[in-house]
Scaffold this motif. Structure first.
Motif, PDB file in Angstrom:
ATOM      1  N   LYS A 238       1.009 -60.908 -49.603  1.00  0.00           N
ATOM      2  CA  LYS A 238       1.453 -61.045 -48.203  1.00  0.00           C
ATOM      3  C   LYS A 238       1.335 -62.482 -47.760  1.00  0.00           C
ATOM      4  CE  LYS A 238       0.635 -56.471 -46.249  1.00  0.00           C
ATOM      5  NZ  LYS A 238      -0.124 -55.718 -45.243  1.00  0.00           N
ATOM      6  N   GLU A 239       0.236 -63.107 -48.105  1.00  0.00           N
ATOM      7  CA  GLU A 239       0.043 -64.502 -47.709  1.00  0.00           C
ATOM      8  C   GLU A 239       1.102 -65.393 -48.351  1.00  0.00           C
ATOM      9  OE1 GLU A 239      -3.940 -65.642 -48.667  1.00  0.00           O
ATOM     10  OE2 GLU A 239      -4.819 -64.133 -47.351  1.00  0.00           O
ATOM     11  N   LYS A 240       1.372 -65.134 -49.629  1.00  0.00           N
ATOM     12  CA  LYS A 240       2.391 -65.917 -50.319  1.00  0.00           C
ATOM     13  C   LYS A 240       3.764 -65.685 -49.688  1.00  0.00           C
ATOM     14  CE  LYS A 240       0.242 -66.135 -54.887  1.00  0.00           C
ATOM     15  NZ  LYS A 240       0.366 -65.725 -56.297  1.00  0.00           N
ATOM     16  N   ALA A 241       4.058 -64.430 -49.366  1.00  0.00           N
ATOM     17  CA  ALA A 241       5.342 -64.113 -48.753  1.00  0.00           C
ATOM     18  C   ALA A 241       5.479 -64.792 -47.386  1.00  0.00           C
ATOM     19  CB  ALA A 241       5.507 -62.605 -48.609  1.00  0.00           C
ATOM     20  N   GLU A 242       4.393 -64.790 -46.610  1.00  0.00           N
ATOM     21  CA  GLU A 242       4.433 -65.455 -45.312  1.00  0.00           C
ATOM     22  C   GLU A 242       4.625 -66.951 -45.475  1.00  0.00           C
ATOM     23  OE1 GLU A 242       0.861 -64.378 -43.270  1.00  0.00           O
ATOM     24  OE2 GLU A 242       1.488 -62.295 -42.986  1.00  0.00           O
ATOM     25  N   GLU A 243       3.922 -67.536 -46.433  1.00  0.00           N
ATOM     26  CA  GLU A 243       4.053 -68.970 -46.685  1.00  0.00           C
ATOM     27  C   GLU A 243       5.477 -69.307 -47.133  1.00  0.00           C
ATOM     28  OE1 GLU A 243       3.214 -72.886 -46.831  1.00  0.00           O
ATOM     29  OE2 GLU A 243       1.914 -71.318 -46.051  1.00  0.00           O
ATOM     30  N   GLU A 244       6.036 -68.489 -48.016  1.00  0.00           N
ATOM     31  CA  GLU A 244       7.407 -68.713 -48.475  1.00  0.00           C
ATOM     32  C   GLU A 244       8.393 -68.594 -47.325  1.00  0.00           C
ATOM     33  OE1 GLU A 244       7.990 -65.906 -51.605  1.00  0.00           O
ATOM     34  OE2 GLU A 244       6.778 -67.038 -53.039  1.00  0.00           O
ATOM     35  N   GLU A 245       8.156 -67.635 -46.458  1.00  0.00           N
ATOM     36  CA  GLU A 245       9.048 -67.453 -45.305  1.00  0.00           C
ATOM     37  C   GLU A 245       8.973 -68.661 -44.377  1.00  0.00           C
ATOM     38  OE1 GLU A 245      11.865 -65.836 -42.808  1.00  0.00           O
ATOM     39  OE2 GLU A 245      11.328 -65.285 -44.858  1.00  0.00           O
ATOM     40  N   ARG A 246       7.757 -69.182 -44.144  1.00  0.00           N
ATOM     41  CA  ARG A 246       7.613 -70.384 -43.313  1.00  0.00           C
ATOM     42  C   ARG A 246       8.338 -71.565 -43.948  1.00  0.00           C
ATOM     43  NH1 ARG A 246       1.990 -70.392 -43.590  1.00  0.00           N
ATOM     44  NH2 ARG A 246       1.519 -68.261 -43.073  1.00  0.00           N
ATOM     45  N   GLU A 247       8.186 -71.720 -45.254  1.00  0.00           N
ATOM     46  CA  GLU A 247       8.862 -72.818 -45.953  1.00  0.00           C
ATOM     47  C   GLU A 247      10.381 -72.660 -45.856  1.00  0.00           C
ATOM     48  OE1 GLU A 247       7.456 -72.810 -49.941  1.00  0.00           O
ATOM     49  OE2 GLU A 247       5.445 -73.525 -49.403  1.00  0.00           O
ATOM     50  N   ARG A 248      10.853 -71.441 -45.998  1.00  0.00           N
ATOM     51  CA  ARG A 248      12.283 -71.176 -45.914  1.00  0.00           C
ATOM     52  C   ARG A 248      12.807 -71.512 -44.512  1.00  0.00           C
ATOM     53  NH1 ARG A 248      15.975 -67.431 -44.479  1.00  0.00           N
ATOM     54  NH2 ARG A 248      14.459 -66.030 -43.564  1.00  0.00           N
ATOM     55  N   GLN A 249      12.073 -71.065 -43.501  1.00  0.00           N
ATOM     56  CA  GLN A 249      12.492 -71.352 -42.116  1.00  0.00           C
ATOM     57  C   GLN A 249      12.498 -72.855 -41.857  1.00  0.00           C
ATOM     58  OE1 GLN A 249      13.698 -69.362 -39.842  1.00  0.00           O
ATOM     59  NE2 GLN A 249      13.457 -67.523 -41.095  1.00  0.00           N
ATOM     60  N   GLU A 250      11.481 -73.565 -42.365  1.00  0.00           N
ATOM     61  CA  GLU A 250      11.413 -75.015 -42.186  1.00  0.00           C
ATOM     62  C   GLU A 250      12.584 -75.693 -42.889  1.00  0.00           C
ATOM     63  OE1 GLU A 250      10.265 -78.599 -40.814  1.00  0.00           O
ATOM     64  OE2 GLU A 250       9.442 -76.645 -40.220  1.00  0.00           O
ATOM     65  N   ALA A 251      12.933 -75.226 -44.082  1.00  0.00           N
ATOM     66  CA  ALA A 251      14.065 -75.798 -44.816  1.00  0.00           C
ATOM     67  C   ALA A 251      15.364 -75.565 -44.056  1.00  0.00           C
ATOM     68  CB  ALA A 251      14.144 -75.196 -46.212  1.00  0.00           C
ATOM     69  N   ILE A 252      15.518 -74.386 -43.499  1.00  0.00           N
ATOM     70  CA  ILE A 252      16.723 -74.079 -42.714  1.00  0.00           C
ATOM     71  C   ILE A 252      16.798 -74.989 -41.498  1.00  0.00           C
ATOM     72  CG2 ILE A 252      17.797 -72.329 -41.245  1.00  0.00           C
ATOM     73  CD1 ILE A 252      16.790 -70.228 -43.271  1.00  0.00           C
ATOM     74  N   ARG A 253      15.654 -75.175 -40.821  1.00  0.00           N
ATOM     75  CA  ARG A 253      15.610 -76.031 -39.629  1.00  0.00           C
ATOM     76  C   ARG A 253      15.974 -77.469 -39.990  1.00  0.00           C
ATOM     77  NH1 ARG A 253      10.435 -75.060 -38.408  1.00  0.00           N
ATOM     78  NH2 ARG A 253      10.647 -72.843 -38.191  1.00  0.00           N
ATOM     79  N   GLU A 254      15.410 -77.965 -41.080  1.00  0.00           N
ATOM     80  CA  GLU A 254      15.702 -79.338 -41.493  1.00  0.00           C
ATOM     81  C   GLU A 254      17.180 -79.506 -41.846  1.00  0.00           C
ATOM     82  OE1 GLU A 254      13.100 -80.339 -44.699  1.00  0.00           O
ATOM     83  OE2 GLU A 254      11.311 -80.225 -43.443  1.00  0.00           O
ATOM     84  N   ALA A 255      17.739 -78.542 -42.553  1.00  0.00           N
ATOM     85  CA  ALA A 255      19.158 -78.615 -42.917  1.00  0.00           C
ATOM     86  C   ALA A 255      20.023 -78.616 -41.662  1.00  0.00           C
ATOM     87  CB  ALA A 255      19.531 -77.452 -43.823  1.00  0.00           C
ATOM     88  N   GLU A 256      19.671 -77.799 -40.708  1.00  0.00           N
ATOM     89  CA  GLU A 256      20.439 -77.731 -39.460  1.00  0.00           C
ATOM     90  C   GLU A 256      20.339 -79.052 -38.699  1.00  0.00           C
ATOM     91  OE1 GLU A 256      22.912 -75.972 -36.616  1.00  0.00           O
ATOM     92  OE2 GLU A 256      22.403 -75.360 -38.651  1.00  0.00           O
ATOM     93  N   ASP A 257      19.148 -79.645 -38.673  1.00  0.00           N
ATOM     94  CA  ASP A 257      18.977 -80.937 -38.000  1.00  0.00           C
ATOM     95  C   ASP A 257      19.816 -82.018 -38.676  1.00  0.00           C
ATOM     96  OD1 ASP A 257      17.244 -79.796 -36.206  1.00  0.00           O
ATOM     97  OD2 ASP A 257      15.419 -80.484 -37.234  1.00  0.00           O
ATOM     98  N   ARG A 258      19.820 -82.032 -40.003  1.00  0.00           N
ATOM     99  CA  ARG A 258      20.628 -83.016 -40.731  1.00  0.00           C
ATOM    100  C   ARG A 258      22.111 -82.815 -40.430  1.00  0.00           C
ATOM    101  NH1 ARG A 258      16.994 -81.842 -45.069  1.00  0.00           N
ATOM    102  NH2 ARG A 258      18.544 -80.419 -45.930  1.00  0.00           N
TER     103      ARG A 258
END
Length: 139
Positions: free
Chosen positions: A29-49
């Motif tokens: 669960k912790e790994k899944a949550e961490e992966e989800e946070r990383e995924r959301q951050e990557a999406i946010r960064e791509a959108e900002d770019r």
């Protein structure tokens, strides 16, 4: 972004091959949550770019447009467009009435209704009086 997705796909396959016991649910669960946070951050960064890229492109286009306008002495269209909406108001964009204004209008309508009703009743009473006086003769 593509590297992140590739890493996720390879990582998931590798973990499926490695761990066959399935005993660490809390850790998963912790790994899944961490992966989800990383995924959301990557999406946010791509959108900002993407937004920054489009903003720069639009600035360049506007600069080019302005150069052409200056060269040929053309006025900017926005000045002409701003005058048009003022001539033809949109009924959906009209100023909304406040509750106080609505209450005041309703009160005025009620007063108007009451005065109409009052006048109507007074005229009926006067007609009845004249009819009764005409039928009754005082001796």
């Amino acid at each position: 972004m593509a590297a992140f997705i590739a890493k996720q796909m390879v990582g998931n396959q590798l973990s499926a091959v490695k761990g066959g016991d399935g005993g660490d649910d809390g850790d998963d669960k912790e790994k899944a949550e961490e992966e989800e946070r990383e995924r959301q951050e990557a999406i946010r960064e791509a959108e900002d770019r993407r937004k920054e890229k489009h903003r720069k492109m639009e600035e360049e286009r506007e600069k080019m447009r302005q150069d052409i306008r200056d060269k040929y002495n053309i006025k900017k269209k926005e000045e002409i467009v701003e005058a048009m909406p003022q001539e033809e108001p949109n009924p959906l964009m009209r100023k909304k009435k406040t509750p106080e204004e609505l209450a005041a209008e309703a009160e005025q309508e009620e007063l108007d209704d009451f005065t109409k009703l009052k006048n109507q009743i007074e005229t009926q009473v006067n007609e009845l009086k004249t009819q009764i006086e005409g039928k009754c003769v005082m001796q």
